[in-house]
Structure formats: structure tokens, C-alpha cells
Design a protein around this motif. Structure first.
Motif, mmCIF file in Angstrom:
data_model
loop_
_atom_site.group_PDB
_atom_site.id
_atom_site.type_symbol
_atom_site.label_atom_id
_atom_site.label_comp_id
_atom_site.label_asym_id
_atom_site.label_seq_id
_atom_site.Cartn_x
_atom_site.Cartn_y
_atom_site.Cartn_z
ATOM 1 N N ASP A 7 0.812 -1.216 0.000
ATOM 2 C CA ASP A 7 0.000 0.000 0.000
ATOM 3 C C ASP A 7 0.847 1.269 0.000
ATOM 4 O O ASP A 7 0.306 2.377 -0.008
ATOM 5 N N GLU A 8 2.176 1.125 -0.011
ATOM 6 C CA GLU A 8 3.052 2.277 -0.139
ATOM 7 C C GLU A 8 3.558 2.444 -1.577
ATOM 8 O O GLU A 8 4.241 3.413 -1.882
ATOM 9 N N LEU A 9 3.209 1.478 -2.445
ATOM 10 C CA LEU A 9 3.662 1.505 -3.827
ATOM 11 C C LEU A 9 2.555 1.991 -4.752
ATOM 12 O O LEU A 9 1.380 1.985 -4.387
ATOM 13 N N THR A 13 4.093 -0.965 -10.247
ATOM 14 C CA THR A 13 5.395 -1.295 -9.665
ATOM 15 C C THR A 13 5.649 -2.799 -9.764
ATOM 16 O O THR A 13 4.826 -3.601 -9.332
ATOM 17 N N THR A 14 6.775 -3.170 -10.337
ATOM 18 C CA THR A 14 7.187 -4.574 -10.383
ATOM 19 C C THR A 14 8.017 -4.871 -9.136
ATOM 20 O O THR A 14 8.875 -4.066 -8.750
ATOM 21 N N VAL A 25 7.957 -13.047 -8.751
ATOM 22 C CA VAL A 25 8.066 -11.733 -9.387
ATOM 23 C C VAL A 25 6.673 -11.344 -9.867
ATOM 24 O O VAL A 25 6.003 -12.122 -10.553
ATOM 25 N N GLY A 26 6.231 -10.170 -9.484
ATOM 26 C CA GLY A 26 4.883 -9.742 -9.845
ATOM 27 C C GLY A 26 4.796 -8.247 -10.062
ATOM 28 O O GLY A 26 5.767 -7.515 -9.890
ATOM 29 N N THR A 27 3.591 -7.806 -10.412
ATOM 30 C CA THR A 27 3.310 -6.397 -10.657
ATOM 31 C C THR A 27 2.067 -5.986 -9.870
ATOM 32 O O THR A 27 1.066 -6.709 -9.866
ATOM 33 N N LEU A 28 2.140 -4.855 -9.189
ATOM 34 C CA LEU A 28 0.990 -4.327 -8.463
ATOM 35 C C LEU A 28 0.013 -3.719 -9.458
ATOM 36 O O LEU A 28 0.346 -2.784 -10.176
ATOM 37 N N GLU A 76 10.012 -6.391 -2.335
ATOM 38 C CA GLU A 76 11.191 -5.647 -2.778
ATOM 39 C C GLU A 76 10.891 -5.006 -4.136
ATOM 40 O O GLU A 76 10.805 -5.711 -5.139
ATOM 41 N N PRO A 77 10.703 -3.689 -4.214
ATOM 42 C CA PRO A 77 10.425 -3.035 -5.506
ATOM 43 C C PRO A 77 11.601 -3.197 -6.466
ATOM 44 O O PRO A 77 12.762 -3.099 -6.063
ATOM 45 N N ILE A 78 11.285 -3.452 -7.751
ATOM 46 C CA ILE A 78 12.317 -3.615 -8.774
ATOM 47 C C ILE A 78 12.292 -2.457 -9.756
ATOM 48 O O ILE A 78 13.304 -1.823 -10.028
ATOM 49 N N SER A 79 11.117 -2.185 -10.311
ATOM 50 C CA SER A 79 10.992 -1.126 -11.309
ATOM 51 C C SER A 79 9.559 -0.611 -11.300
ATOM 52 O O SER A 79 8.694 -1.153 -10.601
#
Length: 221
Positions: A7-9, A13-14, A25-28, A76-79
Motif C-alpha cells: 500500500d506504499e507503492l 510497480t514490479t 516476481v509480480g506487478t501491483l 522488494e520493488p524492482i521497477s
């Protein structure tokens, strides 16, 4: 390794999440105060088959799955890559589709009037009613102003607020000022939270909102 709550992203965000024996590995896709919608990419698999000519063909198949996680899940945010608008619920399309039958009904009524010969008289009467001057010579004021959306009302409330607000406080202020009132939804604050994040994710610096801390926003205008 820097981890942050979902909820902070921002949507788009991947992220990476290490689990027992595997790394996800996922995407919000979307998030509100109740749940986070994520798209998880599954590992590629090799598929072999024999075509009609007897030749063996092979390709790698990749697919993704939609899951709903707790907003407090740490990843862990990636991109970051903004999600296209078409990936969100197309409320505008629904509104347009509900208006089409009315347009057809109007066309059908006009065609019926034309067949009966009432169209010219109806058009003449409409022109006479439009050209008829009012007693005071002033146009009639619009006594029923068009209602604004919850997102527009939230932008007005934040523009006049003295500090950051969460969505529950915005909903209460919007109702108190007569800007917007929930039509009966159970969690209007969660819906507003998602809408604000979508605008920030798609418009970036041009968005009307700015996230200051977890769950709170301020005006960006």
C-alpha cells in the motif's frame, strides 16, 4: 534489500518476493485499504507437440495469474511502469453503453413521428418554444447543477485543507460541504484510495494529488 509495503507503492510497480524455495516476481495492479491486486508471472515452461506433417515443434509458454494479497505485505520493488488505462475497470465504457439504448429509442421515436407526419409540426413547436422571450428578458438559470465525481470532490477538499488527509477524512469533509455523498457503498474510502493512486500512477507530476505518507494525501496544485 529494501522492502516496502504494497500500500506504499503505486500501481505498475514490479516487485520481488522471496518465499520458501522460490522467488515470486509480480506487478501491483491496484491497491486500496482492504486488499492489493497483484499479477504474478509464472515460470516459463517448454511445450512440445507434433503437427499434421509429423514435424515436432517446440515453444516456451509464459502466463500470469491474478492474486489478492494483504496491503501490508512487504515486497522488494524492482521497477515502475505505469499501467495502461485500459487495464483498469472501464467505467466510461459502461456509461456509454447505457446511453446507447436511449439514443436508439430517440431515433425510433423520431422515425415514428416522421411516418405519421408529426415531425414538421413538432420541430416548428420546438423552435417557437425556444424563441419565446422570457418576461424579464434573462435566460433561465440552471437550478440543477451537474454533480461532480468523488475524485473531483476530493481534489477540492484537499486544495482547501490545511494539511494531509486520509480518504476517510476526505469522505466526511465532502459530505459535510455538500460536494459528494456516497450512494450507499460499503467502503467508499477504499474506492477513493484506489482512484487517487491510479491518477498518481498514470498522470505522475500532473496529478492533482500527492502522497505524503502511508494512507495520507495532499493537494498537488
Amino acid at each position: 534489500m529494501l522492502t516496502r509495503r504494497l500500500d506504499e507503492l503505486l500501481p505498475g510497480t514490479t516487485f520481488r518476493l522471496e518465499g520458501p524455495g522460490e522467488v515470486l516476481v509480480g506487478t501491483l495492479v491496484d491497491v486500496n485499504e482492504c486488499e492489493a491486486k497483484v499479477r504474478i508471472a509464472t515460470p516459463a515452461t517448454s511445450v512440445r507437440f507434433e503437427d499434421r506433417t509429423g514435424n515436432v515443434r517446440e515453444f516456451r509458454s509464459c502466463r500470469s495469474q491474478i492474486h489478492f494479497w494483504a496491503p501490508a505485505t512487504c515486497v522488494e520493488p524492482i521497477s515502475f511502469r505505469p499501467i495502461p488505462k485500459e487495464d483498469f475497470p472501464m467505467s466510461a465504457t459502461k456509461t456509454e453503453s447505457t446511453r446507447k439504448p436511449a439514443a436508439k429509442a430517440t431515433t425510433k421515436k423520431a422515425a415514428s413521428a416522421k411516418r405519421t407526419g408529426d415531425a414538421p409540426r413538432a420541430k416548428k413547436a420546438k423552435l417557437q418554444a425556444t424563441d419565446k422571450p422570457r418576461a424579464n428578458g434573462k435566460p433561465k438559470a440552471d437550478t440543477n447543477p451537474k454533480p461532480i465525481s468523488a475524485l473531483e470532490a476530493a481534489a477540492k477538499v484537499l486544495a482547501e485543507a490545511k494539511g494531509p488527509m486520509n480518504t476517510k477524512e476526505m469522505i466526511d469533509a465532502m459530505a459535510a460541504q455538500g460536494l459528494w455523498k456516497s450512494p450507499g457503498g460499503k467502503t467508499p474510502h477504499a474506492t477513493l484510495y484506489s482512484a487517487i493512486l491510479r491518477e498518481i500512477g498514470t498522470k505522475g507530476k500532473e496529478a492533482r494529488f500527492k502522497k505524503t505518507e502511508r494512507g495520507k494525501f495532499t493537494s498537488n496544485t
